[in-house]
Scaffold this motif. Sequence first.
Motif, mmCIF file in Angstrom:
data_model
loop_
_atom_site.group_PDB
_atom_site.id
_atom_site.type_symbol
_atom_site.label_atom_id
_atom_site.label_comp_id
_atom_site.label_asym_id
_atom_site.label_seq_id
_atom_site.Cartn_x
_atom_site.Cartn_y
_atom_site.Cartn_z
ATOM 1 N N THR A 54 0.838 -1.211 0.000
ATOM 2 C CA THR A 54 0.000 0.000 0.000
ATOM 3 C C THR A 54 0.868 1.253 0.000
ATOM 4 O O THR A 54 0.552 2.251 -0.665
ATOM 5 C CB THR A 54 -0.923 0.000 1.227
ATOM 6 O OG1 THR A 54 -1.726 -1.185 1.211
ATOM 7 C CG2 THR A 54 -1.832 1.213 1.218
ATOM 8 N N GLY A 102 -4.420 7.128 2.521
ATOM 9 C CA GLY A 102 -4.144 5.857 3.174
ATOM 10 C C GLY A 102 -5.242 5.490 4.158
ATOM 11 O O GLY A 102 -5.634 4.315 4.255
ATOM 12 N N ALA A 103 -5.711 6.477 4.915
ATOM 13 C CA ALA A 103 -6.797 6.219 5.871
ATOM 14 C C ALA A 103 -8.064 5.799 5.154
ATOM 15 O O ALA A 103 -8.805 4.927 5.630
ATOM 16 C CB ALA A 103 -7.039 7.465 6.719
ATOM 17 N N LEU A 128 -8.237 4.146 2.425
ATOM 18 C CA LEU A 128 -8.067 2.761 1.996
ATOM 19 C C LEU A 128 -8.277 1.800 3.164
ATOM 20 O O LEU A 128 -8.941 0.762 3.027
ATOM 21 C CB LEU A 128 -6.672 2.569 1.404
ATOM 22 C CG LEU A 128 -6.365 3.339 0.120
ATOM 23 C CD1 LEU A 128 -4.922 3.089 -0.317
ATOM 24 C CD2 LEU A 128 -7.329 2.972 -0.996
ATOM 25 N N GLU A 129 -7.729 2.143 4.288
ATOM 26 C CA GLU A 129 -7.855 1.266 5.456
ATOM 27 C C GLU A 129 -9.291 1.201 5.953
ATOM 28 O O GLU A 129 -9.802 0.126 6.295
ATOM 29 C CB GLU A 129 -6.921 1.758 6.565
ATOM 30 C CG GLU A 129 -6.923 0.874 7.798
ATOM 31 C CD GLU A 129 -5.958 1.371 8.868
ATOM 32 O OE1 GLU A 129 -5.916 0.765 9.955
ATOM 33 O OE2 GLU A 129 -5.252 2.370 8.599
ATOM 34 N N GLN A 130 -9.957 2.319 6.033
ATOM 35 C CA GLN A 130 -11.334 2.352 6.523
ATOM 36 C C GLN A 130 -12.304 1.620 5.598
ATOM 37 O O GLN A 130 -13.346 1.137 6.050
ATOM 38 C CB GLN A 130 -11.780 3.807 6.704
ATOM 39 C CG GLN A 130 -11.038 4.545 7.794
ATOM 40 C CD GLN A 130 -11.346 6.032 7.792
ATOM 41 O OE1 GLN A 130 -12.158 6.513 7.008
ATOM 42 N NE2 GLN A 130 -10.670 6.768 8.677
ATOM 43 N N THR A 158 -11.712 -1.164 4.036
ATOM 44 C CA THR A 158 -11.365 -2.580 3.990
ATOM 45 C C THR A 158 -10.596 -2.970 2.733
ATOM 46 O O THR A 158 -10.950 -3.946 2.049
ATOM 47 C CB THR A 158 -12.629 -3.468 4.099
ATOM 48 O OG1 THR A 158 -13.438 -3.285 2.932
ATOM 49 C CG2 THR A 158 -13.455 -3.113 5.327
ATOM 50 N N LEU A 159 -9.535 -2.230 2.418
ATOM 51 C CA LEU A 159 -8.689 -2.619 1.282
ATOM 52 C C LEU A 159 -8.085 -3.997 1.545
ATOM 53 O O LEU A 159 -7.512 -4.245 2.609
ATOM 54 C CB LEU A 159 -7.570 -1.592 1.099
ATOM 55 C CG LEU A 159 -6.534 -1.950 0.020
ATOM 56 C CD1 LEU A 159 -7.162 -1.918 -1.378
ATOM 57 C CD2 LEU A 159 -5.344 -0.989 0.105
ATOM 58 N N ARG A 160 -8.211 -4.887 0.561
ATOM 59 C CA ARG A 160 -7.687 -6.234 0.708
ATOM 60 C C ARG A 160 -6.275 -6.353 0.137
ATOM 61 O O ARG A 160 -5.362 -6.853 0.798
ATOM 62 C CB ARG A 160 -8.633 -7.234 0.041
ATOM 63 C CG ARG A 160 -10.019 -7.263 0.663
ATOM 64 C CD ARG A 160 -10.964 -8.151 -0.129
ATOM 65 N NE ARG A 160 -10.469 -9.531 -0.195
ATOM 66 C CZ ARG A 160 -10.996 -10.459 -0.977
ATOM 67 N NH1 ARG A 160 -12.019 -10.157 -1.780
ATOM 68 N NH2 ARG A 160 -10.500 -11.692 -0.983
ATOM 69 N N HIS A 161 -6.075 -5.943 -1.111
ATOM 70 C CA HIS A 161 -4.751 -6.006 -1.740
ATOM 71 C C HIS A 161 -4.770 -5.183 -3.019
ATOM 72 O O HIS A 161 -5.831 -4.765 -3.502
ATOM 73 C CB HIS A 161 -4.312 -7.444 -2.023
ATOM 74 C CG HIS A 161 -5.422 -8.335 -2.459
ATOM 75 N ND1 HIS A 161 -5.781 -9.477 -1.785
ATOM 76 C CD2 HIS A 161 -6.278 -8.250 -3.504
ATOM 77 C CE1 HIS A 161 -6.797 -10.065 -2.390
ATOM 78 N NE2 HIS A 161 -7.116 -9.328 -3.440
ATOM 79 N N TYR A 187 -17.788 -0.386 -0.376
ATOM 80 C CA TYR A 187 -16.489 0.108 0.084
ATOM 81 C C TYR A 187 -15.656 0.686 -1.062
ATOM 82 O O TYR A 187 -15.006 1.734 -0.912
ATOM 83 C CB TYR A 187 -15.715 -1.014 0.771
ATOM 84 C CG TYR A 187 -16.317 -1.425 2.092
ATOM 85 C CD1 TYR A 187 -16.328 -0.560 3.184
ATOM 86 C CD2 TYR A 187 -16.867 -2.696 2.243
ATOM 87 C CE1 TYR A 187 -16.886 -0.940 4.408
ATOM 88 C CE2 TYR A 187 -17.417 -3.096 3.459
ATOM 89 C CZ TYR A 187 -17.432 -2.205 4.535
ATOM 90 O OH TYR A 187 -17.984 -2.590 5.729
#
Length: 376
Positions: free
Chosen positions: A233, A249-250, A252-254, A256-259, A285
Amino acid sequence: MSEQTQRDDVKIPAQSAAPAAETLPDAGPVAAPAEGAEPAAEPEAVVAQASAQASAQAAPEAVEPAVVTASEKAAAPEAVVAEAEAVSPDASPAAEPVPADEVPAEAATPEAATPEAVVPVRRKPLRERRGLRAALRWTAAVVVFAALGGAAAYAVTQPERTEIPGLETPDDGRWTYPALKLPKLPAGKPRALDTDRNRPRRHYADVRTLLLPAPAGAKVDKDFPGATGWLPTGDFLELYPKGDRKKLGAALEQNTLRHIAARAWTMGDGTRAEVYLLQFATLGYSGDAKDTFVLDGTPAQADSADYDTEWESTWLDDPELHPSLFDEDKPRGAEHVRYGYVQAGDVLAVVVLSKAGTQPAVPFHQTVLLQAQLLG
């Protein structure tokens, strides 16, 4: 576009009258009966002849001539016979009426009878008839060539070249991609954009197999994992300015980024292309993440950008594909940047093209379209 049961190859969205006898000479006025001749009642055949003469004078285009046969001459008075002979152009001035009992039997029959008096009919001159035929021939030729020309123009212009990104057309800057194939889905799993069987719009195929391959003549960047791994990431966020990376970045995290799957290459003219596929848990999402990146996700190479006015919304006619394309504002820096986001179910695709000087729109649009179809 299906990932399993659809087609294997993926393609995208430029009258003449009949000839008649020669014109007959004008016979002139009909000769008057001999002086002192007693008027006699005209038989039906003579009345028919007179009617035919009147019709021929009133209507020059009449075709049916009036004929006086030998039997009719015998039944008519001498004055009437003389009148009929005067009308015929073939009659001799010294011809005498032939008695009825001297007429040969074969001449009295309808099959062997020949017309002895023909009412002349005025016809169009041969020059006019030839001119009409020539005009009709030329008209027919023009119609045929117009139809052929229209068909050829249609074949050349349909479909438009800009709507077939997979074809090799070097004159408009399009790239030549290899044949695109969709991977097989796990048994019993629906395609990602199946609205009835796949409500989360989840891609069950490995998204790395859905990455757009590099086109012909490209130099692939080995620092990008391609089909063999996942991109960290942090490496993806380096695409954006430092001040925006924490917020992005936040997001993406919030959500539920998988890959992240990624591939990059450089063309012979110096164009740099980078393609990223970010997979989330569900459609909702990925949609939220797309909204954040559309607002704040301008790549670091571009100071500012606006929506790409050269993009046609009809190029992607699937309602489950949601593209947002951008073009760097002027004045630009050393490089011209074009980038875009395409949401397809639970995946957010990011496509970035840059080039020193001016980056053409054609290869950028082509790359976005092909990647979107692979995801659809």
